[in-house]
Design a protein around this motif. Structure first.
Motif, PDB file in Angstrom:
ATOM      1  N   ALA A   2      29.399  96.854 137.736  1.00  0.00           N
ATOM      2  CA  ALA A   2      29.486  95.920 136.616  1.00  0.00           C
ATOM      3  C   ALA A   2      28.117  95.449 136.152  1.00  0.00           C
ATOM      4  N   LEU A   3      27.155  95.397 137.061  1.00  0.00           N
ATOM      5  CA  LEU A   3      25.828  94.915 136.696  1.00  0.00           C
ATOM      6  C   LEU A   3      24.860  96.032 136.333  1.00  0.00           C
ATOM      7  N   THR A   4      25.112  97.246 136.778  1.00  0.00           N
ATOM      8  CA  THR A   4      24.132  98.318 136.575  1.00  0.00           C
ATOM      9  C   THR A   4      24.553  99.359 135.552  1.00  0.00           C
ATOM     10  N   HIS A   5      25.820  99.401 135.157  1.00  0.00           N
ATOM     11  CA  HIS A   5      26.251 100.413 134.200  1.00  0.00           C
ATOM     12  C   HIS A   5      25.552 100.190 132.857  1.00  0.00           C
ATOM     13  N   PRO A   6      25.009 101.254 132.248  1.00  0.00           N
ATOM     14  CA  PRO A   6      24.268 101.097 130.987  1.00  0.00           C
ATOM     15  C   PRO A   6      25.053 100.420 129.873  1.00  0.00           C
ATOM     16  N   LYS A   7      26.374 100.579 129.865  1.00  0.00           N
ATOM     17  CA  LYS A   7      27.183  99.992 128.802  1.00  0.00           C
ATOM     18  C   LYS A   7      27.381  98.489 128.959  1.00  0.00           C
ATOM     19  N   LYS A   8      27.050  97.937 130.116  1.00  0.00           N
ATOM     20  CA  LYS A   8      27.303  96.518 130.360  1.00  0.00           C
ATOM     21  C   LYS A   8      26.246  95.624 129.708  1.00  0.00           C
ATOM     22  N   HIS A   9      25.011  96.083 129.631  1.00  0.00           N
ATOM     23  CA  HIS A   9      23.929  95.334 128.980  1.00  0.00           C
ATOM     24  C   HIS A   9      23.746  93.929 129.540  1.00  0.00           C
ATOM     25  N   VAL A  10      23.794  93.806 130.845  1.00  0.00           N
ATOM     26  CA  VAL A  10      23.518  92.513 131.470  1.00  0.00           C
ATOM     27  C   VAL A  10      22.011  92.256 131.371  1.00  0.00           C
ATOM     28  N   PRO A  11      21.593  91.143 130.743  1.00  0.00           N
ATOM     29  CA  PRO A  11      20.153  90.912 130.541  1.00  0.00           C
ATOM     30  C   PRO A  11      19.450  90.498 131.828  1.00  0.00           C
ATOM     31  N   LYS A  12      18.203  90.929 131.938  1.00  0.00           N
ATOM     32  CA  LYS A  12      17.326  90.520 133.028  1.00  0.00           C
ATOM     33  C   LYS A  12      16.069  89.919 132.410  1.00  0.00           C
ATOM     34  N   VAL A  13      15.703  88.719 132.869  1.00  0.00           N
ATOM     35  CA  VAL A  13      14.565  88.003 132.289  1.00  0.00           C
ATOM     36  C   VAL A  13      13.366  88.105 133.232  1.00  0.00           C
ATOM     37  N   TYR A  14      12.232  88.505 132.686  1.00  0.00           N
ATOM     38  CA  TYR A  14      11.016  88.703 133.463  1.00  0.00           C
ATOM     39  C   TYR A  14       9.899  87.801 132.959  1.00  0.00           C
ATOM     40  N   GLN A  15       9.074  87.338 133.906  1.00  0.00           N
ATOM     41  CA  GLN A  15       7.822  86.677 133.572  1.00  0.00           C
ATOM     42  C   GLN A  15       6.709  87.681 133.869  1.00  0.00           C
ATOM     43  N   ILE A  16       5.849  87.898 132.883  1.00  0.00           N
ATOM     44  CA  ILE A  16       4.868  88.978 132.943  1.00  0.00           C
ATOM     45  C   ILE A  16       3.466  88.429 132.719  1.00  0.00           C
ATOM     46  N   LYS A  17       2.543  88.792 133.590  1.00  0.00           N
ATOM     47  CA  LYS A  17       1.127  88.531 133.369  1.00  0.00           C
ATOM     48  C   LYS A  17       0.472  89.849 132.998  1.00  0.00           C
ATOM     49  N   THR A  18      -0.346  89.826 131.966  1.00  0.00           N
ATOM     50  CA  THR A  18      -0.923  91.047 131.421  1.00  0.00           C
ATOM     51  C   THR A  18      -2.436  91.087 131.601  1.00  0.00           C
ATOM     52  N   ILE A  19      -2.977  92.303 131.577  1.00  0.00           N
ATOM     53  CA  ILE A  19      -4.420  92.490 131.687  1.00  0.00           C
ATOM     54  C   ILE A  19      -5.126  91.991 130.434  1.00  0.00           C
ATOM     55  N   ASP A  20      -4.602  92.367 129.276  1.00  0.00           N
ATOM     56  CA  ASP A  20      -5.208  91.983 127.997  1.00  0.00           C
ATOM     57  C   ASP A  20      -4.416  90.844 127.354  1.00  0.00           C
ATOM     58  N   PRO A  21      -5.058  90.095 126.452  1.00  0.00           N
ATOM     59  CA  PRO A  21      -4.336  89.033 125.743  1.00  0.00           C
ATOM     60  C   PRO A  21      -3.141  89.594 124.981  1.00  0.00           C
ATOM     61  N   ILE A  22      -2.089  88.812 124.892  1.00  0.00           N
ATOM     62  CA  ILE A  22      -0.867  89.219 124.200  1.00  0.00           C
ATOM     63  C   ILE A  22      -0.989  88.835 122.732  1.00  0.00           C
ATOM     64  N   THR A  23      -0.820  89.800 121.865  1.00  0.00           N
ATOM     65  CA  THR A  23      -0.972  89.549 120.433  1.00  0.00           C
ATOM     66  C   THR A  23       0.397  89.367 119.765  1.00  0.00           C
ATOM     67  N   ASP A  24       0.363  88.769 118.579  1.00  0.00           N
ATOM     68  CA  ASP A  24       1.593  88.627 117.793  1.00  0.00           C
ATOM     69  C   ASP A  24       2.175  89.994 117.453  1.00  0.00           C
ATOM     70  N   GLU A  25       1.281  90.955 117.187  1.00  0.00           N
ATOM     71  CA  GLU A  25       1.741  92.299 116.850  1.00  0.00           C
ATOM     72  C   GLU A  25       2.482  92.936 118.023  1.00  0.00           C
ATOM     73  N   GLN A  26       1.993  92.728 119.245  1.00  0.00           N
ATOM     74  CA  GLN A  26       2.665  93.274 120.427  1.00  0.00           C
ATOM     75  C   GLN A  26       4.040  92.645 120.615  1.00  0.00           C
ATOM     76  N   ILE A  27       4.135  91.340 120.416  1.00  0.00           N
ATOM     77  CA  ILE A  27       5.430  90.656 120.527  1.00  0.00           C
ATOM     78  C   ILE A  27       6.410  91.226 119.504  1.00  0.00           C
ATOM     79  N   GLN A  28       5.929  91.428 118.268  1.00  0.00           N
ATOM     80  CA  GLN A  28       6.789  91.981 117.217  1.00  0.00           C
ATOM     81  C   GLN A  28       7.266  93.375 117.585  1.00  0.00           C
TER      82      GLN A  28
END
Length: 241
Positions: free
Chosen positions: A121-147
């Protein structure tokens, strides 16, 4: 259910091993030592002792772990520790499996179970259960990257486009986002596709189930409400651990 069968279902070994435990007077139920392997049990709210340690009967187990770094989601870890090293033999004997995987260097919420239907129920591709991640990046995050992340990016050797939701910039080098698939190294590959690189990655939420104050390396059994929350495709409300 017969006592010997109940013990086997809970991870105490083969039927023969469970019979031996019973015959060794190791099993106590409601202050009575039971030495008959064929003793019939009422499983409702059943608690029992094995050599003085108390256990609760669970038809299936649903576990949330705050995974540390340098642990692999594999029974046969190759270069690091296995997450299954964090559990005792009784739980491992039940056939405990990870619900999806986190890379060895990724921390955060990992679910484990011996319930194949829950895992599906949690792993089947059709279920689309969202997973939320906190990410630290090497380079600054730009508005264009978010878009780009919100619009969707293509990943090598994968079909279709992969988009993130709930994308929020927390700091210059830190963002939070939800993904609804679960392909190999998806978050790292999505950040690479927009021209950035992940420095560290932490999963804080699955469905409506949110990691809160559970210490790193510790685990808990899910309550019924948390169990339901983990399968929910809406992340606007949540149950905490």
């Amino acid at each position: 259910m017969l006592l010997e069968k109940m013990l086997q279902s809970q991870g105490f070994g083969t039927r023969k091993n469970c019979q031996q435990l019973i015959q060794n007077a190791a099993i106590k139920i409601q202050d009575d030592i039971i030495t008959d392997p064929k003793f019939r049990l009422d499983l409702q709210d059943l608690e029992f002792e094995v050599y003085g340690n108390t256990f609760q009967y669970r038809e299936k187990v649903y576990i949330a772990l705050n995974k540390p770094q340098n642990y692999e989601c594999s029974h046969q870890a190759t270069h690091h520790f296995s997450v299954f090293d964090l559990f005792d033999d009784v739980l491992k004997n039940r056939g405990l499996q990870c619900v999806g995987r986190l890379d060895q260097d990724t921390t955060g919420l990992l679910l484990l179970t011996d319930d194949g239907q829950f895992l599906q129920a949690l792993t089947h591709p059709k279920k689309h259960v969202p997973k939320v991640y906190q990410i630290k990046t090497i380079d600054p995050i730009t508005d264009e990257q978010i878009q780009q992340l919100e619009n969707g990016v293509e990943l090598r050797n994968e079909k279709g486009s992969f988009a993130a939701t709930e994308v929020t910039r927390i700091a210059e080098h830190e963002l939070s986002m939800a993904i609804h698939q679960g392909v190999y190294h998806q978050v790292k590959r999505m950040l690479a596709a927009v021209g950035n690189k992940v420095e560290s990655l932490h999963r804080g939420q699955i469905g409506q189930l949110k990691l809160a104050e559970l210490p790193e390396g510790e685990w808990v059994y899910l309550t019924e409400a948390q169990f339901v929350a983990a399968k929910n495709t809406d992340i606007n409300y949540f149950q905490t651990l």
